[in-house]
Design an enzyme around this catalytic site. Sequence first.
Site, PDB file in Angstrom:
ATOM      1  N   ASP A 417       0.856  -1.537   0.009  1.00 39.40           N
ATOM      2  CA  ASP A 417      -0.339   0.015   0.424  1.00 39.40           C
ATOM      3  C   ASP A 417       0.560   1.236   0.468  1.00 39.40           C
ATOM      4  O   ASP A 417       2.310   0.748   0.281  1.00 39.40           O
ATOM      5  CB  ASP A 417      -0.865  -0.162   1.469  1.00 39.40           C
ATOM      6  CG  ASP A 417      -1.732   0.412   1.543  1.00 39.40           C
ATOM      7  OD1 ASP A 417      -2.313   1.424   0.026  1.00 39.40           O
ATOM      8  OD2 ASP A 417      -2.407   1.360   2.636  1.00 39.40           O
ATOM      9  N   GLU A 420       3.180   4.964  -4.398  1.00 38.06           N
ATOM     10  CA  GLU A 420       2.371   6.115  -4.604  1.00 38.06           C
ATOM     11  C   GLU A 420       3.866   6.995  -4.836  1.00 38.06           C
ATOM     12  O   GLU A 420       4.433   7.484  -6.621  1.00 38.06           O
ATOM     13  CB  GLU A 420       1.571   6.977  -5.486  1.00 38.06           C
ATOM     14  CG  GLU A 420      -0.463   6.229  -5.073  1.00 38.06           C
ATOM     15  CD  GLU A 420      -0.402   5.443  -3.478  1.00 38.06           C
ATOM     16  OE1 GLU A 420       0.552   5.227  -2.633  1.00 38.06           O
ATOM     17  OE2 GLU A 420      -1.424   4.453  -4.256  1.00 38.06           O
ATOM     18  N   ASP A 491      -8.573   3.472  -2.893  1.00 36.56           N
ATOM     19  CA  ASP A 491      -9.822   3.824  -2.170  1.00 36.56           C
ATOM     20  C   ASP A 491     -10.692   3.922  -2.794  1.00 36.56           C
ATOM     21  O   ASP A 491     -11.260   5.256  -3.539  1.00 36.56           O
ATOM     22  CB  ASP A 491      -9.395   5.113  -1.460  1.00 36.56           C
ATOM     23  CG  ASP A 491      -8.170   3.934   0.139  1.00 36.56           C
ATOM     24  OD1 ASP A 491      -8.626   2.737  -0.572  1.00 36.56           O
ATOM     25  OD2 ASP A 491      -7.549   4.887   0.127  1.00 36.56           O
TER      26      ASP A 491
HETATM   27  O1  MIG Z   1      -4.161   6.627   3.888  1.00 40.70           O
HETATM   28  O2  MIG Z   1      -3.700   1.212   5.728  1.00 40.70           O
HETATM   29  O3  MIG Z   1      -5.878   2.180   0.023  1.00 40.70           O
HETATM   30  O4  MIG Z   1      -7.283   0.560   1.613  1.00 40.70           O
HETATM   31  O5  MIG Z   1      -6.553  -0.081   4.060  1.00 40.70           O
HETATM   32  C1  MIG Z   1      -4.702   5.099   4.334  1.00 40.70           C
HETATM   33  C2  MIG Z   1      -4.964   1.858   5.549  1.00 40.70           C
HETATM   34  C3  MIG Z   1      -3.775   3.496   3.971  1.00 40.70           C
HETATM   35  C4  MIG Z   1      -5.349   3.056   2.239  1.00 40.70           C
HETATM   36  C5  MIG Z   1      -5.388   1.585   1.731  1.00 40.70           C
HETATM   37  C6  MIG Z   1      -6.818   0.984   2.302  1.00 40.70           C
HETATM   38  C7  MIG Z   1      -5.956   0.634   3.772  1.00 40.70           C
HETATM   39  C8  MIG Z   1      -5.049   2.076   4.523  1.00 40.70           C
HETATM   40  N1  MIG Z   1      -4.423   2.725   3.474  1.00 40.70           N
END
Ligand code: MIG
Length: 764
Positions: A417, A420, A491
């Site tokens: 996650d 980017e 998201d």
């Molecule tokens: O700033 O880890 O897209 O699936 O649950 C949010 C918490 C960070 C974004 C991910 C999401 C995840 C969440 N993350």
Amino acid sequence: MRDYGKIKTWKLDGRTVYVQFEKQKMEITVLTDEIVNVFVPIWSEDHRSKAIEKEDLERVYSQGFTVNAELKKDENGTELVITTGKIKTIVSDNGYVDFYTLDGKAVSREFRGERVPIKTLGIWEMELLRAEGHTVADTVLNKPVSDTRVVGKDEPIYGLGDKMGLLDKRSYEYENWNTDDPSAHNEQYRSLYKSIPFVICKKPEYAYGLFYDNTFHSYFDLAKENKEYIAYSADDGNLDLYFIGGGSIKNVIGNYTFLTGRTPLPQLWTLGYHQCRWGYSSAKDITEIAEKFRELDIPCESVQYDIDYMDGYRVFTWNEKDYGPKGELFEKLYKKGFKPVVIIDPGTKREEGYFMYEEGTKNGYFFRNAEDTEDYVNEVWPGEANYPDFGRDEVRKWWGKHVNDLTDMGVAAIWNDMNEPASFKGPLPEDVVGYDEDRKTTHRELHNVYGHFMGKATYEAMKEHTKKRPLVITRACYSGSQKYCAVWTGDNQSLWSHLQGMIPQLCTLGMCGFAVNGVDIGGFGSDTTPELLCRWIQASSFSTFFRNHSANGCTRQEPWLFGDDVVDIYRKYVKLHYRFLPYIYDLMHEEQENGLPVMRPLVMHYEDDPATFNLNDEYLVGEKILVSPVVNPGERVKKVYLPEGKWVSYPDGKTYEGKNYYLVDAPLDHMPIFIKEGSIIPMYGEMSYVGEKKMGTLELLLTKGAKNLIHYQDGGEDLSYLQGNYNLYDIKVSEAGEVSCELLNKAESVPQYEHFKTICLNID
Ligand code: MIG
């Protein structure tokens, strides 16, 4: 408009034609008879790619090709004609490059006029630009890299990975700059998490692709400002265009994935159902959820671990306080068939004494500030954090070693996650310093491949160490990442428009090589409703990444919180997914050969049928199953389009004549599904999770006229299938319904089915 001057000299050497114009060099390389690369070294003479790696090139180069080049001169000027077995590329003065079929039909020609951008910015954006002294045109014109190509007025345009919007992206513009934006994504959104600079243009007589391999911030205007052309540009880098012929959409996808790599066959269980929530924050939460799935008889493979499992969000640590001793919970749940899948963020906490910080700092593994005097710092979940410089092999190996500390502890799959990369204190400046292996560069070049390299690090380490097929789920990536990663679309929100958007979005990801893909079922942000959740589980029930996920603070999304009716519907569709698992797995096996995804837009198989060109509320699963989910609230009847052929509805067995629209009953507990007449669909009996029981019987769902099925079976986990350890069945059904079977390949250690059981679907 190009302005490279006249062709001065040229030379064919091997596969490459080196052209020297008065003002510019160009290299045209023939990769296969259908793939031609145009490389214009605007930024660097060094022709590097992140999408196409050494192994990819070796594979491509091992194929035969033909190339012939000759110069033609007449009163209109000079033309260099480069011919492969299938494509004619014509390079002319000024640097124009046009592609034709061998019989001389123009496929993709450069637009020779001036671009005329229209003003599409919001009023505030315009004010801001003016205040900075720009004209609006500056935002799209005057880029150092650009390519503008003629398209027919009504020709659909597909591609660009995860971008929101419709299947046919004509009349929209997009940007590639990996972005984590929590607001509700809609079709006007220009950039999302992924950068896939690949489009497929569908001319009536010849579909082709354009892959602009450049990781800098890039822009696509898909016949929005002018119906006559599509315009590509980039902030920096080279013009590095792969013209991808093929004629049909299928062939174009096959060629593109032949070039950039294909999604490897996943472990069977990873294709099953997964449950997640940002907010399952203790061993107790995870265990309760897991047990509830078994109790309610809803199949499930994993209850996933979001960021709370870490100790203070320190990557590669374990929060013993809330989740108990390392490995204990994993072991307990493994016994019930649950495999641990954990989230990993790249942002590494800055804290003396924390091993990742110490190792990373000591060895210089993090991004550096613009001056290259100290490590670059921003903020993410653990507070102040550094960013690993994944462009270097050494850094990837280091990261991979820690990934394997987790696999040693029992972790079965990794979910990447925030890559980017995301940052809380403003975006990473473009002049932050990092490396592409040994070459020093900046974030401007590396941004769009940050997630790609993190995925590569994770995948390669897991594969090498665990000897199993890694599941690495990623949010950010670039073209070629499909070799390493499954993707989810980040998201989304609990909105009907996002349920609707899922179909074109996942179909498009599939058309770009990401064969294992999915969205957060039920929606991640905002609050789901019973009806929306039911329609969402139905619409996703053939997904290759099949996961319900929601955000902390929003309505919880476990089906049992919405009453027994919802549980029944939910269970029905999760079970349906498992029944069709052998079919999905067969498609993944075939994908290794043909590059085609499981979930496909209808246009992929019915290219001559205009009704399919921009069909956004149906999809095909392979070629034999058509799914038409309800994606509107309150709707209890679905308008279904069936393309050519006969279609048999599942499970009630009514036959429908194709090339027609039908209104089909779709009460809340029903999603219209059709099987193409003449097909055999392999199915499994019920199970609570993959591996629960031995699948001794293969069921065969038969439709009228069905004759044969090639079916694949392997151990489902390890890599021995690559050495031939699999069974490949050629199953034949006689008119009287008798099944016979020939083994085309026999596995060393995978037991064959003991029985085949047939089910006839047609009732009439
Ligand atoms: O700033 O880890 O897209 O699936 O649950 C949010 C918490 C960070 C974004 C991910 C999401 C995840 C969440 N993350």
